[in-house]
Motif scaffolding. Structure first.
Motif, short mmCIF file in Angstrom:
data_model
loop_
_atom_site.label_atom_id
_atom_site.label_comp_id
_atom_site.label_asym_id
_atom_site.label_seq_id
_atom_site.Cartn_x
_atom_site.Cartn_y
_atom_site.Cartn_z
N PRO A 117 0.72 -1.06 -0.12
CA PRO A 117 0.01 -0.14 0.05
C PRO A 117 0.78 1.26 0.09
O PRO A 117 0.36 2.31 -0.38
N HIS A 118 2.15 1.41 0.28
CA HIS A 118 3.01 2.43 0.37
C HIS A 118 3.86 2.70 -0.78
O HIS A 118 4.38 3.82 -0.90
N ASN A 119 3.60 1.67 -1.72
CA ASN A 119 4.21 2.08 -2.98
C ASN A 119 3.57 3.02 -3.86
O ASN A 119 2.26 2.80 -4.02
N VAL A 120 4.27 3.85 -4.58
CA VAL A 120 3.77 4.48 -5.57
C VAL A 120 4.15 4.26 -7.03
O VAL A 120 5.35 4.15 -7.48
N LYS A 121 3.14 3.39 -7.87
CA LYS A 121 3.57 2.84 -8.89
C LYS A 121 2.68 3.41 -10.04
O LYS A 121 1.49 3.40 -10.03
N LYS A 122 3.33 4.03 -11.26
CA LYS A 122 3.04 4.54 -12.32
C LYS A 122 2.58 3.35 -13.27
O LYS A 122 3.44 2.80 -13.62
N LEU A 123 1.40 3.73 -13.90
CA LEU A 123 0.92 2.76 -15.10
C LEU A 123 1.43 3.18 -16.29
O LEU A 123 1.28 4.24 -16.69
N LYS A 124 2.21 2.29 -16.89
CA LYS A 124 2.87 2.57 -18.18
C LYS A 124 2.56 1.70 -19.21
O LYS A 124 2.30 0.62 -19.07
N MET A 125 2.71 2.53 -20.66
CA MET A 125 2.41 1.72 -21.76
C MET A 125 3.29 1.99 -22.75
O MET A 125 3.42 3.18 -23.06
N ASP A 126 3.93 1.13 -23.42
CA ASP A 126 4.86 1.33 -24.44
C ASP A 126 6.07 2.41 -23.99
O ASP A 126 6.64 3.26 -24.61
N GLY A 127 6.50 2.15 -22.70
CA GLY A 127 7.38 2.94 -21.79
C GLY A 127 6.86 4.41 -21.53
O GLY A 127 7.74 5.32 -21.13
N HIS A 128 5.56 4.76 -21.76
CA HIS A 128 5.31 6.05 -21.35
C HIS A 128 4.02 5.87 -20.37
O HIS A 128 3.42 5.03 -20.23
N VAL A 129 4.17 6.93 -19.40
CA VAL A 129 3.08 6.81 -18.37
C VAL A 129 1.61 7.12 -18.86
O VAL A 129 1.51 8.24 -19.74
N VAL A 130 0.93 6.35 -18.46
CA VAL A 130 -0.72 6.46 -18.93
C VAL A 130 -1.25 7.54 -17.85
O VAL A 130 -1.42 7.49 -16.79
N GLU A 131 -1.54 8.56 -18.65
CA GLU A 131 -2.13 9.92 -17.98
C GLU A 131 -3.54 9.45 -17.18
O GLU A 131 -4.33 8.63 -17.78
N HIS A 132 -3.69 10.17 -16.07
CA HIS A 132 -4.92 9.57 -15.32
C HIS A 132 -6.35 10.08 -16.05
O HIS A 132 -7.18 9.25 -15.96
N THR A 133 -6.20 10.99 -16.93
CA THR A 133 -7.21 11.40 -17.66
C THR A 133 -7.81 10.11 -18.70
O THR A 133 -8.83 9.88 -19.03
N VAL A 134 -6.58 9.44 -19.22
CA VAL A 134 -6.83 8.07 -20.19
C VAL A 134 -7.34 7.18 -19.16
O VAL A 134 -8.29 6.72 -19.83
N LEU A 135 -6.89 6.93 -18.05
CA LEU A 135 -7.45 5.95 -17.35
C LEU A 135 -8.90 6.22 -16.70
O LEU A 135 -9.81 5.21 -16.89
N ARG A 136 -9.29 7.56 -16.61
CA ARG A 136 -10.62 7.79 -16.42
C ARG A 136 -11.68 7.59 -17.30
O ARG A 136 -12.44 6.82 -17.15
N SER A 137 -11.06 8.05 -18.45
CA SER A 137 -11.94 8.07 -19.55
C SER A 137 -12.34 6.40 -20.08
O SER A 137 -13.27 6.07 -20.46
#
Length: 478
Positions: free
Chosen positions: A369-389
């Motif tokens: 729970p204390h880890n901060v992990k960014k979701l990536k695709m093709d080496g790029h971070v997937v923005e929160h707006t994309v995840l929300r959409s």
């Protein structure tokens, strides 16, 4: 709300629709068909309405997300309403609702049909019916943007509203250049397929119409048996090009620019190809006893897998007779669909990947729970707006799907028919199972159910939001 620019855009779309009917009109002249007059009358109506709307004085050429979504939805509605007229005026499809279903199925590259005998249609209307696939495949607004600088730099909102996938970017700095480049690649692949089809002995008329259906991943057959009557060579050619047109066009762009490393980093393309290969092998093993050889079983399985996952909908065999395991794989492929940024439909492989990564991220959060992990695709971070959409899209998708199955169940057909009828229209596939299978059609549904399924085809092609924003009251304020 910038109403004048929206009216102007709709006007140009109708003008281009009239121009797009010209090849079908020439076909009527070649085959000496009187039904060509129906096309001529419709062209004149499109031109009259189009010129009237394009003469609207545009005070502001800027366009934002709200106007972009509304313009795209209204353009597709207007395109379909006028596009259905030739069938009604020619008497080929007397019911306007049936004609609207047929032409929306064409423009949205679905390929579902109400026609029991397509070969009875005049050649010019068969041509127009198939050509709607090619027009709708890349998108009519993308074509208009490639020709006319309608909305300056903010035209990107039009492309985002019309292009399939969770996110849309520019391949080159200018939107007009991006639109033009997309159509150049689209046309190039279309011509290449034509060459291969003609080399295999397919007649010119057939080559055009089959190419339209393959390029747009639409799948309107011009024969009652779809692709079953053509040679194995021609079926293989169509299989290859269906799969190619289901690939993200950004992938082709990177290859053309010799940026091979960037192209090969595309997780979506690799997953897309892996799903196709896995499904083909599993179905081949499952249906091997139904064909004379393993090679034939593999070829038939590959064709149907390619046809369904790219949401093209051509058929070479009655897969409704296949074992339940194989049919279930095909139904799952209907939902997965092709790549984002392709001409294919479905939920899209990229959304499936993002959803899978989101689930893994949530599981990891539970464990750490204390880890901060960014979701990536093709080496790029997937923005929160994309995840929300993506999350909102899937929620709305499920709502539309469940509601549609419930509404058309009023016609009292069996569950397999109703479930796959919605699955195939909402995902823009074409044929389903049971009564709407490869040997069936949608003609037995009531007018109400046809309107529900027509709505599904439209929201499926435009990916829900452009159509639903029309029903949001705040859209029209200000």
């Amino acid at each position: 709300m910038n109403y004048t620019i929206i009216a102007n855009i709709i006007g140009w779309v109708l003008v281009f629709e009239a121009a797009f009917m010209t090849p079908a009109g020439i076909t009527a002249i070649v085959y000496r068909e009187r039904e060509g007059f129906a096309l001529l009358i419709t062209m004149l109506l499109c031109l009259a309405a189009g010129f009237l709307l394009t003469r609207t004085r545009v005070k502001r050429k800027s366009i934002y997300a709200r106007e972009g979504f509304v313009a795209v939805a209204l353009c597709w509605i207007a395109l379909s309403m006028f596009g259905a007229l030739p069938f009604v005026l020619a008497g080929a499809i007397p019911s306007y609702i049936d004609a609207l279903f047929e032409v929306v199925s064409g423009f949205t590259t679905t390929g579902s049909s109400i026609l029991p005998q397509v070969e009875t249609l005049p050649k010019c209307l068969i041509f127009w019916r198939s050509f709607t696939h090619w027009i709708g495949g890349m998108g009519i607004l993308v074509f208009v943007m490639a020709i006319l600088p309608l909305a300056g730099g903010s035209a990107m909102y039009l492309m985002k509203a019309e292009s399939p996938g969770p996110s849309v970017g520019k391949l080159v700095p200018r939107v007009k250049s991006t639109a033009l480049l997309l159509y150049k690649m689209y046309l190039g692949l279309s011509v290449l397929q034509m060459i291969f089809l003609l080399a295999g002995g397919m007649p010119l008329f057939d080559s055009f119409t089959i190419m339209f259906g393959t390029a747009g991943t639409g799948g309107f057959g011009i024969k009652n048996d779809s692709m079953a009557g053509y040679s194995v060579y021609l079926q293989v050619v169509v299989t290859v090009f269906m799969i190619l047109f289901g690939v993200n066009f950004s992938f082709f762009y990177l290859f053309l620019k010799k940026r091979f490393k960037d192209a090969l980093k595309s997780a979506e393309v690799w997953v897309y190809l892996a799903v196709i290969l896995t499904a083909t092998v599993l179905i081949t093993v499952n249906v091997s006893g139904m064909f004379s050889s393993g090679a034939e079983a593999f070829q038939q399985a590959a064709f149907q897998v390619g046809s369904i996952i790219t949401t093209t909908g051509y058929t070479t065999t009655n897969y409704d007779l296949w074992p339940e395991f194989s049919k279930m794989i095909l139904v799952l492929l209907m939902f997965i669909g092709a790549c984002a940024g392709s001409t294919g439909g479905g939920i899209k492989v990229s959304r499936i990947i993002i959803l899978g990564k989101t689930i893994l991220k949530e599981l990891d959060y539970i464990v750490h729970p204390h880890n901060v992990k960014k979701l990536k695709m093709d080496g790029h971070v997937v923005e929160h707006t994309v995840l929300r959409s993506v999350n909102v899209y899937l929620a709305l998708y499920l709502f539309v799907f469940a509601s549609s199955v419930l509404l058309i169940s009023l016609d009292n057909f069996d569950f397999a028919t109703n479930f796959t009828a919605v699955a195939t229209t909402l995902n823009n596939v074409g044929p389903g199972l049971a009564k709407v299978g490869p040997t069936g059609n949608f003609g037995m549904y009531s007018d109400f159910s046809k309107l529900v399924l027509t709505f599904d085809m439209l929201v499926g092609r435009l990916e829900l939001f452009p159509v639903f924003i029309l029903f949001y009251r705040n859209t029209w304020r200000g």
